[in-house]
Design an enzyme around this catalytic site. Sequence first.
Site, PDB file in Angstrom:
ATOM      1  N   CYS A 135       5.356 -22.146   3.119  1.00 14.75           N
ATOM      2  CA  CYS A 135       5.338 -23.598   2.877  1.00 14.75           C
ATOM      3  C   CYS A 135       6.726 -24.201   3.000  1.00 14.75           C
ATOM      4  O   CYS A 135       6.866 -25.387   3.317  1.00 14.75           O
ATOM      5  CB  CYS A 135       4.738 -23.893   1.511  1.00 14.75           C
ATOM      6  SG  CYS A 135       5.626 -23.134   0.121  1.00 14.75           S
TER       7      CYS A 135
ATOM      8  N   GLU B 163       0.994 -26.920  -5.790  1.00 16.52           N
ATOM      9  CA  GLU B 163       2.125 -26.635  -4.914  1.00 16.52           C
ATOM     10  C   GLU B 163       1.533 -26.525  -3.518  1.00 16.52           C
ATOM     11  O   GLU B 163       0.828 -25.577  -3.208  1.00 16.52           O
ATOM     12  CB  GLU B 163       2.819 -25.347  -5.350  1.00 16.52           C
ATOM     13  CG  GLU B 163       4.250 -25.245  -4.858  1.00 16.52           C
ATOM     14  CD  GLU B 163       4.344 -24.670  -3.455  1.00 16.52           C
ATOM     15  OE1 GLU B 163       4.548 -25.461  -2.515  1.00 16.52           O
ATOM     16  OE2 GLU B 163       4.212 -23.463  -3.306  1.00 16.52           O
TER      17      GLU B 163
END
Length: 483
Positions: free
Chosen positions: A284, A250
């Site tokens: 993110c 991720e």
Amino acid sequence: MSTPLWESQLYVGQWQPADGPQAQVIEPATGEILGKVQTATAKDVSRAADIASEAQRHWAELAFDQKAEILRRAAALLKERAEEINRWNIRECGSIGPKAEWELQATYEQAQMAAALPMQPTGQIFPSSLPGRRNYWKRVPIGTVGVIAPWNFPILLAMRSVFPALAMGNCVILKPAPDSAVSGGTLMAEILEAAGVPKGVFHVLPGGADVGEALVQHPEIKMISFTGSSGVGERIGETCGRMLKKCALELGGNNAMVILDDADLEAAASSAAWGAFLHQGQICMQAGRHLVHRSVAERYLEKLAERASGLVAGDPWQQQVHLGPLINEAQASRVEEIVTRSVEMGAKVMAGGKRNGNFFDATVLAEVTPEMPAFAEEIFGPVAPITVFDTDEEAIELVNASPYGLAAAIHSGSTERAQNIAERIRVGMVHINDQTVNNEFQVPFGGMGRSGTSGRFGGPANLEEFTTTQWVSVMDRGIQYPF
């Protein structure tokens, strides 16, 4: 803060003395040394991997309800020690109080969700063309899972892998980020030890890139779950591919907020401010590119700049603020450099733009073009660059111009129009009339492109992510073949 075990010991299945150096725990808001933490070496990784390999079979054989009970106790302990955990999250990571509280609640929900996993169906029965044969296809543990976690949401982004990996019968070795080794590492060792995780099943190895590299390279560690930058993730993926090792990556994002000409601009600006400035933009999923229809761009810019100008940056431990510090001087310098280069290329600062040590004001940039760093790069700071478009087709092209593909948000008075755009953009998560920073523990989470592999975290995806499968066929009597 009293002197804890982690200043002189490592949690290698249990607290043990270690030979590696100590590292200072530094408060990013003040530069104050909060304490020390014992760090690991490559030798400690090998020792932990050997211990975990030995412990894993017994952990996997433990009854499902006993695993679930341990995870429920861990959830309860998170709540019982909330004040201490939140204090470390604020001081070690620069989180404001509400962010720390939200993260702890989300981690609690992850633990409760993981506690339900061991009781889920473990396989399927398939028919056979051979009379009397029974075909069982079942999920089995991977073995030992290495988890490499980031510093921005250090507790949640570690435990969203640790909890389900344990629930599915794996042992886990966690390497927290150096900037969050306490809140995202050693405190969690204390929680899981107190919850009753057996010795040897869970390990915490603080350290730098050398420890992470040893974790990825070790043959007895059968899976790597990594959350962090795309550059590091690509190198981990390359190593895991060469070793035929499972990995879940991720990675970064450069997420778009798309504001169409029929959008509710007040709601859009509110979503944009939250998505761009929450936790100083160090997420993110941060709203890193604001793509706005030309006809409403000026009004949107005014509303967003007004919101940004009202946000206060400061030490979250000493005062109530909206933005805490960036994690360290290097990150603050990088954000400043991206803004400076973009301004030199023609961007206009409409709010903020100023740095004071590790603090950076909420910043709005106008007249940003795709050639500028503020558009092309993942900023990971409190900066909202605004780029205009004229048609839906152009908006789609601008979203897809980034190699990242984590999240996007689309604001429109027509959900049908927004959904049509959503179907044509290459991102893993799209939120209509909302912002990009969304996470629900029961919904699979993940990106595309440079934002990660096809792996997903959350809900039923955890069953797939943290297991492998085995086909077992059964005949009551042996078969006589032609030779």
